[in-house]
Motif scaffolding. Structure first.
Motif, PDB file in Angstrom:
ATOM      1  N   GLU A 112       0.803  -1.220   0.000  1.00 26.82           N
ATOM      2  CA  GLU A 112       0.000   0.000   0.000  1.00 26.82           C
ATOM      3  C   GLU A 112       0.834   1.267   0.000  1.00 26.82           C
ATOM      4  OE1 GLU A 112      -2.741  -0.465   3.334  1.00 26.82           O
ATOM      5  OE2 GLU A 112      -4.265  -1.043   1.862  1.00 26.82           O
ATOM      6  N   ARG A 113       2.058   1.220   0.550  1.00 22.75           N
ATOM      7  CA  ARG A 113       2.880   2.433   0.587  1.00 22.75           C
ATOM      8  C   ARG A 113       4.349   2.061   0.646  1.00 22.75           C
ATOM      9  NH1 ARG A 113       2.410   7.463   0.235  1.00 22.75           N
ATOM     10  NH2 ARG A 113       3.937   8.871   1.133  1.00 22.75           N
ATOM     11  N   ARG A 219      -2.916   1.658  -5.925  1.00 27.16           N
ATOM     12  CA  ARG A 219      -2.695   2.657  -4.871  1.00 27.16           C
ATOM     13  C   ARG A 219      -1.211   2.831  -4.597  1.00 27.16           C
ATOM     14  NH1 ARG A 219      -4.922   2.311   1.425  1.00 27.16           N
ATOM     15  NH2 ARG A 219      -3.670   4.034   2.218  1.00 27.16           N
ATOM     16  N   MET A 222       0.436   4.780  -7.513  1.00 27.39           N
ATOM     17  CA  MET A 222       0.103   6.200  -7.520  1.00 27.39           C
ATOM     18  C   MET A 222       0.857   6.944  -6.427  1.00 27.39           C
ATOM     19  SD  MET A 222      -4.009   6.052  -8.297  1.00 27.39           S
ATOM     20  CE  MET A 222      -4.161   7.836  -8.120  1.00 27.39           C
ATOM     21  N   ASP A 223       0.905   6.363  -5.221  1.00 26.61           N
ATOM     22  CA  ASP A 223       1.630   7.010  -4.118  1.00 26.61           C
ATOM     23  C   ASP A 223       3.122   7.081  -4.408  1.00 26.61           C
ATOM     24  OD1 ASP A 223      -0.685   7.427  -2.726  1.00 26.61           O
ATOM     25  OD2 ASP A 223      -0.408   5.773  -1.315  1.00 26.61           O
TER      26      ASP A 223
END
Length: 320
Positions: A112-113, A219, A222-223
Motif C-alpha cells: 500500500e505504501r 494505490r 500512484m503514491d
C-alpha cells in the motif's frame, strides 16, 4: 491520548530535536544482493511481531542499499537549536526498500505504501548518534568510515565498535567491511543517471525485482509516483527504549515514519564495479540478518543533494 510532557533540558548537550535540515550531502549508493527470505524474516520481526500485525512492512525484492557518505551540515529547524551551529556527520547506512502491506481476502499480501527501512547505521558523531536514536529510532551505533578522494581508486572502509561474544572478549574498534574498486572503468555513455526522479525509477526497476512476495497495486503505484515527483521518501523505524525493571523488555516501543524531502539532487553512476568484503562480528550480524555475502557490486551511484527530515509520525505505539 494525553499530551506528552515537555523534554527537560539539563546537563551537557547530548541531543537535538527534529525536524532536521541536512545540507551539502554526498552519498555513494551501492545495491547489494541479499537473501530475500532473511530480509522478510527481519522485517516481520521488527514490525509485524511487536505490533501484532497492526503495522506490517515487507521487503520489495532481494537487494539492500548500502550508503557511504557525509552530511556536511545538520541543523535542527527549531530554535534555539537552529542558531547554535551545525554538525558534520560521516555515516554508513543499510536500507531495505519496503512496502507497508495488508492481506487481501485471499490472504495475499498487497503493498500500500513505499518506504525505506533503515536496518543499521554507523557513525562517529555522538550528538547525531543520540539524536537519531532518540527522536526517530535510527538504529545507530558507533562506526568510523573512510571514502576515497578524487578518482575513487581507493577503497571504502568501515570499522565499528564491536566484538565477538565470549567470556574474555571486550568491544573495540574492529573492521566490518570494505568495498574495493574492480574491473574496467565504464564508458562515459554509461555514466549519466540524472536527478531524483531517475534515481527513484532505478530503484523501482532494479531493486524491486526479486521474489514476488508482495503484490503492488494501483494505490501503491500512484503514491510511489507522487512521492517521486515531490522528491519525498518515507523512512520507517522501530523506536524503542529498554525497560528499567526488565532490560529484556521495552518501556517505549513505536513504529515511526519520518519523511525525507530532497532538493538540489545531482546523481551520477560510478565508473567502476566494486568487490565487497564483509567481516563477521557477533555484535554486528549483518550477514546473518540481511543475508549478505562477499560479492561483486555492479550497481553504484553518487548522489549530491540537500534534504529535510520532517517531523515523524507514530504509526503504532505499544501500551505500557
Amino acid at each position: 491520548m494525553a499530551p506528552t510532557p515537555p523534554y527537560v533540558e539539563f546537563g551537557g548537550l547530548a541531543s537535538a530535536p527534529g525536524p532536521l535540515q541536512c545540507d551539502d550531502t554526498t552519498l555513494y549508493v551501492f545495491a547489494l544482493q541479499a537473501d530475500a527470505a532473511r530480509l522478510d524474516t527481519l522485517c516481520r520481526r521488527v514490525f509485524a511481531g511487536p505490533t501484532g500485525g497492526a503495522v506490517d512492512y515487507r521487503p520489495l525484492g532481494d537487494h539492500v542499499l548500502l550508503t557511504f557518505g557525509v552530511v556536511g551540515a545538520i541543523r535542527p529547524v527549531l530554535e534555539p537549536w537552529h542558531s547554535m551551529g551545525a554538525v558534520r556527520e560521516p555515516q554508513v547506512g543499510f536500507w531495505i526498500p519496503v512496502a507497508r502491506v495488508r492481506a487481501d481476502d485471499d490472504g495475499d499480501l498487497v503493498g500500500e505504501r513505499f518506504g525505506m527501512f533503515c536496518a543499521a547505521m554507523m557513525l562517529d558523531n555522538p550528538i547525531s548518534l543520540l539524536s537519531g536514536r532518540e527522536d526517530y529510532g535510527y538504529p545507530k551505533t558507533m562506526g568510523w568510515s573512510t571514502m576515497p578522494d578524487g578518482d575513487l581508486a581507493d577503497p571504502f572502509t568501515l570499522e565499528v565498535f564491536g566484538m565477538d561474544f565470549g567470556g574474555g572478549q571486550a568491544p573495540a574498534r574492529r573492521p566490518l567491511m570494505e568495498l574495493r574498486p574492480a574491473g574496467d572503468e565504464l564508458g562515459e555513455a554509461d555514466l549519466a543517471l540524472g536527478d531524483m526522479l531517475e534515481v527513484g525509477q532505478w530503484i523501482r526497476d532494479v531493486l524491486f525485482a526479486g521474489p514476488d512476495r508482495v503484490a503492488l497495486g494501483l494505490r501503491f503505484a500512484m503514491d510511489f509516483a507522487q512521492d517521486l515527483r515531490a522528491h519525498r521518501v518515507d523512512q520507517v523505524f522501530l523506536k524503542q527504549v529498554r525497560a528499567t525493571e526488565d532490560g529484556r523488555r521495552a518501556d517505549l516501543q513505536q513504529v515511526v515514519v519520518a519523511p525525507a524531502v530532497t532538493r538540489n539532487v545531482r546523481a551520477t553512476q560510478l565508473r567502476r564495479d566494486y568487490d565487497l568484503t564483509l567481516h563477521h562480528l557477533d555484535s554486528h550480524p549483518l550477514g546473518d540478518e540481511l543475508g549478505l555475502t562477499d560479492q561483486r557490486v555492479t550497481l553504484a551511484a553518487r548522489l549530491d543533494f540537500d534534504f529535510l527530515i520532517e517531523a515523524g509520525t507514530v504509526a503504532w505505539a505499544a501500551r505500557t
